[in-house]
Enzyme design. Structure first.
Site, PDB file in Angstrom:
ATOM      1  N   ARG A 157     -28.356   7.136  19.620  1.00 17.37           N
ATOM      2  CA  ARG A 157     -27.777   7.326  18.280  1.00 17.37           C
ATOM      3  C   ARG A 157     -27.223   5.998  17.756  1.00 17.37           C
ATOM      4  NH1 ARG A 157     -23.269  11.882  16.615  1.00 17.37           N
ATOM      5  NH2 ARG A 157     -22.001  10.829  18.183  1.00 17.37           N
ATOM      6  N   ASP A 202     -14.018  12.123  19.548  1.00 16.13           N
ATOM      7  CA  ASP A 202     -14.648  10.897  19.066  1.00 16.13           C
ATOM      8  C   ASP A 202     -14.204  10.651  17.635  1.00 16.13           C
ATOM      9  OD1 ASP A 202     -16.181  12.522  17.407  1.00 16.13           O
ATOM     10  OD2 ASP A 202     -18.060  12.212  18.492  1.00 16.13           O
TER      11      ASP A 202
END
Length: 539
Positions: free
Chosen positions: A168, A452
């Site tokens: 990602r 996150d």
């Protein structure tokens, strides 16, 4: 296509890192320079378009499926068949690309590892470059790690037992200040994609896999089109067949939820599936409808489960859309981090994780995410029970699902209200996460959950929304800037008492407190917390 000479105007503005010459080769930088030259102007146009669309939402307080793309939604088309390495994705583990995580994730027993340069990785230059080096080392099987504290040694299992990597890159909005061409910083997405693709595309093909990507924070099918153009160019540049790249798009913005079919269509030769995120999706709802009045006010983040009516509409539409077009539908995150000290906490949490994964498997998802290796067997059991020996359940078309445009933004269908404890939790988690991020950590265990950057985004967005909506909590207190400052000061004092004066002074706690309040209280809502935070990130 032969690689051009590296641009003489390439500037790497950072202290040298160990073995960086293996990543920042002249040829790799020349490739990134070409990506930057060809595609950054279009990136800039699309970011401007985001702002225009947000202004339109502010004016209308609504969204709809696009009338100009009705023929795509009504057309008879499919995405390219999944490659063998991505056909069974029943459990995926996520995490940053530090050396220990790289080994543990590949060894975890999950089918896929989301190797994250985005929300689970603070974008220090060290994380950007050494994360790339770690992935190269993993594919070359020259990666090992000895924990300096415990002395424990980590090494890779046999190749056939390793997870397939889906990498990602950063979202379109973030630039990489340490790498400039022609006087401009390169978009972080092109740095991450470019370095990884250039070094590993052929290597992965030799391993029987390929360059696979997760695309974050996509807001429209036009952004997916840009990625497709990048994939076409990149495959020609290094001389591999078209269609080798595969991309899974995170549907983690409210605008993308209205363009799922169009996004798959734009990427159809390179599409692998769609993923249903959670915190970024809620953050996007707040961001886009922040001035839409009381009906768009979200309750505490932990009260918005995936069973909320508007979240059910989103996830069921995603499964139906993916399976109609032959793509994988991947479910959301189980973020629980098992406690080494409290078996009862683990028991309760594992039951919740199992219920969540059972629901996703029953709804037709082909796989789901976990944040910790201990959760892999739990999620695997849920999907094994439904899939058996089948690699996926794309044959479940979910034609029973019917979602109207208003269903996706029916926030007031949820019977819950913001609470004072919710405000306190948003301040606590936001402060703790931002402090760690400013020290270069993107994946942070807070209160037994792996958090996150999306966590910090929803935390600060909820504080902002509740204050600007004039929410009155159940204890009679009104959400105001003064109340937020009071709670933030209390939480900062509590952290100081908890960790001690020395650890507090060594951290970035005051800086995190100040930044959280800045983005939560500023009348001019920042599009992304990570933009002002990046200016304060050292390294």
């Amino acid at each position: 296509m032969s690689a051009p000479a590296p641009s003489p105007l390439a500037i790497v503005d950072a202290e040298p890192l160990p073995r960086q010459e293996e990543v920042l080769t002249d040829a790799a930088l020349a490739f990134v320079a070409e990506l930057h030259r060809l595609f950054t102007p279009r990136r800039d146009e699309l970011l401007a378009r985001r702002a225009e669309r947000r202004a339109e939402i502010a004016r209308t307080s609504t969204l709809d499926f696009l009338p100009e793309t009705a023929q795509i939604r009504e057309g008879d088309w499919k995405v390219a068949p999944a490659p063998a390495a991505l056909n069974d994705r029943r459990v995926e583990i996520t995490g940053p690309t530090d050396r220990k995580m790289t080994i543990n994730a590949l060894n975890s027993g999950a089918k896929v590892w989301l190797a994250d340069f985005e929300d689970a990785s603070a974008p220090t230059w060290e994380n950007v470059v050494l994360g790339q080096r770690n992935l190269i080392d993993a594919y070359e099987r020259r990666i090992d790690f000895t924990d300096p504290k415990s002395g424990k040694t980590y090494a890779l299992k046999p190749a056939e037992e390793l997870a397939t990597v889906v990498m990602r890159p950063r979202g379109w909005h973030l630039d990489e200040r340490h790498l400039q061409f022609d006087g401009r910083p390169v978009p972080g997405a092109l740095v991450d994609f470019g370095l990884y693709f250039f070094h590993n595309a052929k290597r992965l093909i030799e391993l029987g896999k390929g360059p696979y990507f997760y695309l974050p924070k996509t807001e429209s099918h036009l952004e997916a089109r840009l990625w497709n153009e990048i994939f076409v160019f990149a495959q020609d540049y290094v001389g591999i067949p078209q269609g080798t790249v595969r991309a899974t798009v995170l549907i983690e913005t409210i605008t993308a939820a209205y363009e799922m079919e169009e996004i798959l269509y734009e990427l159809r030769d390179h599409a692998a599936g769609l993923n249903a995120g959670r915190w970024d999706y809620l953050f996007s709802i707040v961001k886009n409808f922040r001035d839409g009045g009381p009906k768009f006010v979200l309750p505490d983040r932990n009260a918005v489960t995936m069973t909320a009516p508007f979240m059910r509409a989103y996830t069921e539409l995603l499964v139906r859309t993916c399976h109609k077009r032959g793509a994988h539908a991947i479910g959301g995150m189980a973020a629980f981090i098992p406690s080494r000290r409290d078996a009862e906490v683990n028991k309760v949490a594992f039951e919740k994780v199992k219920a969540d994964k059972d629901r996703e498997a029953a709804d037709g998802f082909d796989g789901s995410w976990v944040a910790h290796p201990d959760l892999v067997p739990i999620a695997m059991e849920s999907f094994d029970a439904v899939l058996g020996d089948k690699p996926n359940q794309k044959d479940r078309l979910r034609e029973d699902v019917s979602v109207a445009p208003g269903d996706l933004i029916a926030i007031d269908s949820l019977d819950a209200r913001p609470t004072y404890e919710g405000l306190r939790n948003a301040v606590q988690v936001g402060t703790r996460y931002i402090e760690a991020w400013l020290r270069g950590l993107g994946a942070v265990a807070i209160f037994n959950l792996m958090e996150d950057a999306a966590t910090a985004e929803i935390s600060r967005s909820q504080i902002w929304q509740w204050i600007n909506a004039g929410v009155v909590f159940e204890n009679g207190e009104k959400a105001t800037p003064e109340l937020a400052r009071k709670v933030a000061a209390e939480e900062l004092a509590a952290i100081r008492a908890e960790i001690g004066e020395e650890a507090f002074a060594a951290g970035k706690w005051q800086q995190a407190h100040d930044l959280l309040l800045h983005v939560s209280l500023d009348a001019d809502y920042a599009d992304f917390l990570t933009l002002p935070a990046y200016d304060q990130l050292v390294g």
